[in-house]
Design a protein around this motif. Structure first.
Motif, mmCIF file in Angstrom:
data_model
loop_
_atom_site.group_PDB
_atom_site.id
_atom_site.type_symbol
_atom_site.label_atom_id
_atom_site.label_comp_id
_atom_site.label_asym_id
_atom_site.label_seq_id
_atom_site.Cartn_x
_atom_site.Cartn_y
_atom_site.Cartn_z
ATOM 1 N N ALA A 190 79.676 102.041 -44.594
ATOM 2 C CA ALA A 190 77.943 101.652 -45.503
ATOM 3 C C ALA A 190 77.436 100.957 -43.243
ATOM 4 O O ALA A 190 76.528 100.609 -43.124
ATOM 5 C CB ALA A 190 77.781 100.741 -46.160
ATOM 6 N N ARG A 215 76.184 100.551 -52.151
ATOM 7 C CA ARG A 215 74.674 100.125 -52.428
ATOM 8 C C ARG A 215 73.735 98.912 -51.216
ATOM 9 O O ARG A 215 72.852 99.466 -51.090
ATOM 10 C CB ARG A 215 73.887 100.788 -53.779
ATOM 11 C CG ARG A 215 72.815 101.656 -54.008
ATOM 12 C CD ARG A 215 72.573 101.797 -54.782
ATOM 13 N NE ARG A 215 73.425 102.968 -55.431
ATOM 14 C CZ ARG A 215 72.693 103.949 -55.104
ATOM 15 N NH1 ARG A 215 72.050 104.437 -54.751
ATOM 16 N NH2 ARG A 215 74.365 105.470 -55.308
ATOM 17 N N GLU A 218 74.294 100.278 -47.326
ATOM 18 C CA GLU A 218 73.476 100.586 -47.312
ATOM 19 C C GLU A 218 71.838 100.797 -46.925
ATOM 20 O O GLU A 218 71.206 100.950 -46.552
ATOM 21 C CB GLU A 218 73.373 102.463 -48.584
ATOM 22 C CG GLU A 218 75.037 102.446 -48.506
ATOM 23 C CD GLU A 218 75.599 103.973 -49.240
ATOM 24 O OE1 GLU A 218 74.822 103.749 -50.231
ATOM 25 O OE2 GLU A 218 76.822 104.342 -48.966
ATOM 26 N N LYS A 254 78.868 109.497 -51.401
ATOM 27 C CA LYS A 254 77.344 108.519 -52.254
ATOM 28 C C LYS A 254 77.646 108.874 -53.638
ATOM 29 O O LYS A 254 77.375 110.787 -53.657
ATOM 30 C CB LYS A 254 76.594 108.951 -52.118
ATOM 31 C CG LYS A 254 76.985 108.595 -50.375
ATOM 32 C CD LYS A 254 74.898 107.544 -49.468
ATOM 33 C CE LYS A 254 74.983 107.463 -48.611
ATOM 34 N NZ LYS A 254 73.666 106.995 -47.595
#
Length: 285
Positions: A190, A215, A218, A254
């Protein structure tokens, strides 16, 4: 579409044969010899660099009491022996004061020995992501192998090899954090989405300090969020987020979980047929 389940590449047995032809018939041949431990040397191609002092001490104590149960695998180099697999056992045996160590001697060249050492560590899940990436890079450079050829030998998809190698493009400090287990390979991948090296390092430090998940990183890389935990607000259940993290770490891609009133949805991303095959292998083990 039917997908054929495969094992780990060509496997260790395909690299190092344990058969001999006698009277036109294949017979199993595996002879264990006790060799002077002073004549055994580590393999410079050993991909594993961190052995864990506590685990090594436990093994040393076990060997002192029970001896070494599982022999190491070596190849003869001039008048000495080079370890193909089992350096941890060799180190513990030395620490335990053994004069001799049980060995299986294989007649293989340096390239096969290096591949064997890498595959053995991958099968045992002994390598951290950076050790694994460095090992792939060394195999490719030293033996002029392509990513496809390495993938075939170790039973991974080409995209997995490529993504693992990309971790070596991170800042050295971030690479160090991943080696120590302070950041995951998912965090590293990421972070590669952040082109500014200074910001990349700042975000890495923020991940460790505030326990940011993949996440979060990202979103920062996509410039949707700032890089402090306070500014990251999600309506998603924290338990669902944690489960997504576990699945992403396990599958190496993902994963998005969507909750509904009576049913939910799992979305798993894949990048080409080989990557799909790799994910199916994991799911069907």
């Amino acid at each position: 579409m039917s997908v054929k389940k495969r094992g780990l590449g060509k496997g260790l047995s395909a690299l190092i044969s344990d058969e001999v032809i006698i009277d036109n018939k294949k017979q199993h041949k595996e002879i264990i010899e006790n060799i002077d431990i002073k004549l055994v040397n580590p393999n410079e191609n050993q991909p594993r660099k961190e052995f864990g002092e506590e685990a090594l001490l436990d093994l040393t104590n076990s060997i002192k009491i029970h001896g070494l149960i599982q022999p190491i695998i070596v190849r003869k180099v001039k008048d000495k022996y080079e370890i193909i697999a089992g350096e941890r056992r060799w180190r513990a045996s030395k620490a335990a004061g053994l004069k001799e160590i049980p060995c299986i001697i294989k007649d293989v060249d340096e390239e096969v020995s290096a591949k064997f050492a890498l595959i053995e560590n991958i099968q045992r899940e002994d390598l951290n992501p950076i050790e694994e990436a460095i090992a792939y890079k060394q195999l490719m450079k030293k033996y002029h192998l392509t990513q496809e050829e390495v993938a075939s030998q170790v039973g991974k998809s080409r995209s997995y090899i490529a993504n693992t190698l990309r971790l070596l493009n991170l800042e050295n400090k971030i690479i160090e954090h991943i080696s120590k287990g302070e950041l995951t390979s998912g965090h590293g991948k990421a972070l590669l989405g952040i082109k500014d090296k200074k910001k990349q390092l700042l975000v890495a430090e923020e991940i460790i300090k505030n326990n940011l998940n993949v996440r979060d990183v990202e979103s920062i890389a996509n410039k949707k969020k700032d890089f402090t935990r306070k500014s990251i607000i999600s309506n998603k259940d924290p338990n669902i987020i944690n489960l997504e993290e576990e699945l992403m770490e396990r599958l190496g891609t993902k994963v998005n979980l969507t909750e509904g009133d009576k049913k939910g949805k799992i979305e798993i991303e894949y990048y080409g047929y080989e990557d799909l095959e790799r994910i199916i292998d994991i799911l069907t083990k």
